[in-house]
Scaffold this motif. Structure first.
Motif, PDB file in Angstrom:
ATOM      1  N   THR A 403       0.840  -1.204   0.000  1.00  0.00           N
ATOM      2  CA  THR A 403       0.000   0.000   0.000  1.00  0.00           C
ATOM      3  C   THR A 403       0.873   1.251   0.000  1.00  0.00           C
ATOM      4  OG1 THR A 403      -0.119   0.223   2.416  1.00  0.00           O
ATOM      5  CG2 THR A 403      -1.737  -1.225   1.366  1.00  0.00           C
ATOM      6  N   GLU A 404       0.273   2.337  -0.448  1.00  0.00           N
ATOM      7  CA  GLU A 404       0.997   3.614  -0.483  1.00  0.00           C
ATOM      8  C   GLU A 404       1.316   4.078   0.930  1.00  0.00           C
ATOM      9  OE1 GLU A 404       0.073   7.913  -2.366  1.00  0.00           O
ATOM     10  OE2 GLU A 404      -0.543   6.210  -3.605  1.00  0.00           O
ATOM     11  N   GLY A 407       3.443   0.855   2.745  1.00  0.00           N
ATOM     12  CA  GLY A 407       4.592   0.288   2.043  1.00  0.00           C
ATOM     13  C   GLY A 407       4.385  -1.174   1.695  1.00  0.00           C
ATOM     14  N   LYS A 408       5.486  -1.846   1.406  1.00  0.00           N
ATOM     15  CA  LYS A 408       5.422  -3.237   0.970  1.00  0.00           C
ATOM     16  C   LYS A 408       5.063  -4.164   2.137  1.00  0.00           C
ATOM     17  CE  LYS A 408       7.643  -5.814  -2.649  1.00  0.00           C
ATOM     18  NZ  LYS A 408       6.627  -5.334  -3.577  1.00  0.00           N
ATOM     19  N   GLY A 409       4.197  -5.131   1.848  1.00  0.00           N
ATOM     20  CA  GLY A 409       3.857  -6.135   2.858  1.00  0.00           C
ATOM     21  C   GLY A 409       3.100  -5.581   4.041  1.00  0.00           C
ATOM     22  N   THR A 410       2.048  -4.803   3.770  1.00  0.00           N
ATOM     23  CA  THR A 410       1.251  -4.217   4.851  1.00  0.00           C
ATOM     24  C   THR A 410       0.078  -5.133   5.191  1.00  0.00           C
ATOM     25  OG1 THR A 410       1.840  -1.991   4.123  1.00  0.00           O
ATOM     26  CG2 THR A 410      -0.060  -2.185   5.588  1.00  0.00           C
ATOM     27  N   LEU A 411      -0.056  -5.453   6.460  1.00  0.00           N
ATOM     28  CA  LEU A 411      -1.153  -6.295   6.918  1.00  0.00           C
ATOM     29  C   LEU A 411      -2.421  -5.454   7.022  1.00  0.00           C
ATOM     30  CD1 LEU A 411      -1.589  -9.260   7.916  1.00  0.00           C
ATOM     31  CD2 LEU A 411      -1.260  -8.389  10.234  1.00  0.00           C
ATOM     32  N   GLN A 412      -3.503  -5.927   6.370  1.00  0.00           N
ATOM     33  CA  GLN A 412      -4.763  -5.195   6.365  1.00  0.00           C
ATOM     34  C   GLN A 412      -5.743  -5.853   7.344  1.00  0.00           C
ATOM     35  OE1 GLN A 412      -3.268  -2.718   4.390  1.00  0.00           O
ATOM     36  NE2 GLN A 412      -5.304  -2.448   3.558  1.00  0.00           N
TER      37      GLN A 412
END
Length: 500
Positions: A403-404, A407-412
């Motif tokens: 995600t912007e 960043g990379k590998g963001t847990l939602q």
């Protein structure tokens, strides 16, 4: 493999509340379209939608403290709470429409009125709750919310929690009577019964093995009949992947660009269930606490009155666990096989970022029954071991993506819908508030996937959802009208039900 190919308009994968909701909406908008459903298990609503596999909370942000965050300046951000409450109001209108249209009956079989409460301890948390109450109670969506830090009043509201409690620590609670307990399993079964009566084809014990795009733009599914072992081909113009944790693998098999760089991390849940009728009778609310510092949102403890199979129950939890399965009835290889060249860097980045979550899950898995009892005693000081058993709840797959903001590998944490650019396929991923906001989520799917029909369908959508396209927060008169009518239709007049 069979040479037989069956064509249909819409295919729904997974017989949970999401597919049930989308199918029911589609049958109201375009009754002539053919709908086919594939479910791996022998019944519908047996995974995440099942009544024992979720908390049964009608999530409207009335009591869930993680939906109202304290900002650095000390003020309370209620934007997420407003959004979730508005989305829940959409679900209530849809269910009311179904009851009024006699498409489903006996709403008390799936929804019950139940106070929603937030409960906190310690001076800092009491201050937070008081500020949250002030921020929410000024909003028409949260009208009727009460706050108290007086032990006498709290004893009246939550006697089981207040009994034998040490009085030297500041405590406080908010209470709102318009909360609900929802049996999403029963609701799912009702909706599929209705769909079947409208000639939708429901296939149980059918496992979708593969999905690919054909040269003429249709989607072709390879589906195995688990009883006979035969594999058939089914094609459709539109496919919805609503298979809970199983959605990620099928999304990856579809090959759509939007499904790349997305991973999933499975988290299981365990609830404690009271087996003592005398204790169950002393509590009548859903009471949500505050997550401990550093704990993830899914760890918020709550003590819930539930109504399951016409019986009042009492559950506490959830305690998080870990299993590599993406579904309760899944495979131990689910997590490993979900990692591919497209998402491996995303998954690795998440692994580095989420070390605290990993440590938390390890600690949770290692908890003894006595340690879990100690957690329960934060809510019920005099809780006894012999009065409580354990039930393993469903598996949830938390979405991991780039995600912007993160960043990379963001847990939602939440519910995600992935759709192809042309709208011919959509997949639902993620967890809470999920089922509570299913109608809003499925209307978004319809809007994204069928933009060419929206103008034509809008009058019917507004008949089903009177507030469609309108902010209820900004229209308190309409909110009051809708709240009154849905409460009346669904029988949400607060009283203790009497079971024979």
């Amino acid at each position: 493999m069979s040479d037989r190919e069956t064509k249909t308009d819409v295919i729904l994968i997974g017989a949970g509340v999401m597919s049930a909701t989308l199918g029911t909406l589609m049958k109201e908008l375009v009754p002539e379209w053919e709908i086919t459903v594939f479910e791996k298990l022998a019944k519908e609503g047996e995974e995440s939608s099942n009544e024992w596999n979720n908390a049964g909370t009608g999530h409207a942000a009335l009591c869930e403290l993680n939906y109202t965050v304290e900002k650095s300046d000390g003020s309370i951000d209620i934007n997420k709470a407003i959004k979730i409450n508005e989305q829940f109001q959409v679900s209530m209108q849809f269910w009311s429409y179904l009851v009024n249209s006699r498409l489903i009956r006996n709403p008390q079989d799936f929804i019950m009125p139940l106070p929603h409460m937030s409960f906190v301890k310690g001076e800092r948390n009491v201050t937070f709750l008081k500020k949250r109450f002030k921020a929410l109670s000024n909003n028409p969506l949260f009208q009727g919310m009460e706050f108290s830090d007086e032990p006498e009043q709290l004893m009246e509201w939550i006697p089981l929690i207040m009994q034998d409690r040490a009085s030297n620590e500041p405590i406080a609670a908010t209470k709102i009577d318009s909360g609900t307990d929802i049996n999403f399993g029963a609701l799912t079964r009702m909706l599929f019964d209705h769909l079947e009566s409208k000639n939708a084809v429901i296939n149980h014990k059918h496992n979708v093995k593969d999905i690919k795009r054909t040269s003429d733009g249709l989607w072709e599914l390879k589906v195995q009949n688990l009883d006979s072992g035969t594999v058939e081909r089914h094609t459709a113009k539109f496919v919805f992947i609503g298979g809970g944790g199983g959605s990620l693998h099928l999304l990856q098999k579809s090959g759509i660009p939007e499904g790349k760089h997305i991973g999933g991390f499975p988290v299981s849940g365990i609830f404690m269930v009271c087996n003592n009728p005398d204790i169950i009778a002393q509590h009548h609310a859903k009471v949500y606490g505050k997550a401990k510092v550093g704990a993830p949102p899914m760890s918020i403890p709550h003590l819930d009155t539930r109504y399951i199979d016409n019986k009042k129950s009492l559950l506490f939890g959830p305690f998080a666990g870990f299993s590599p399965k993406f579904l309760k009835n899944g495979s131990i290889f689910d997590l490993v096989t979900s990692v591919n060249p497209n998402n491996v860097l995303t998954m690795l980045a998440a692994g580095v970022k989420e070390m605290s979550l990993t440590k938390y899950l390890i600690k949770q898995v290692m908890l003894s029954k006595e340690e879990r009892m100690e957690e329960l005693r934060e809510f019920i000081p005099n809780a006894k071991r012999e009065d409580w058993d354990f039930v393993v709840a469903g598996q949830r797959v938390q979405v991991i993506k780039d995600t912007e903001a993160g960043g990379k590998g963001t847990l939602q944490f939440g519910t995600e819908v992935i759709t192809s650019a042309d709208g011919s396929i959509a997949a639902l991923l993620g967890a809470s508030p999920g089922a509570s906001t299913a109608v809003h989520v499925m209307l978004e799917v319809i809007k994204k996937c069928f933009p060419q029909y929206i103008e034509e369908w809008e009058p019917k959508i507004k008949e089903i959802i009177p507030s469609y396209g309108i902010s209820l927060m900004k229209n308190p008169e309409l909110l009051h009208e809708i709240h009154t009518s849905t409460a009346q239709t669904l029988g949400l007049i607060e009283k203790e039900p009497v079971f024979s």
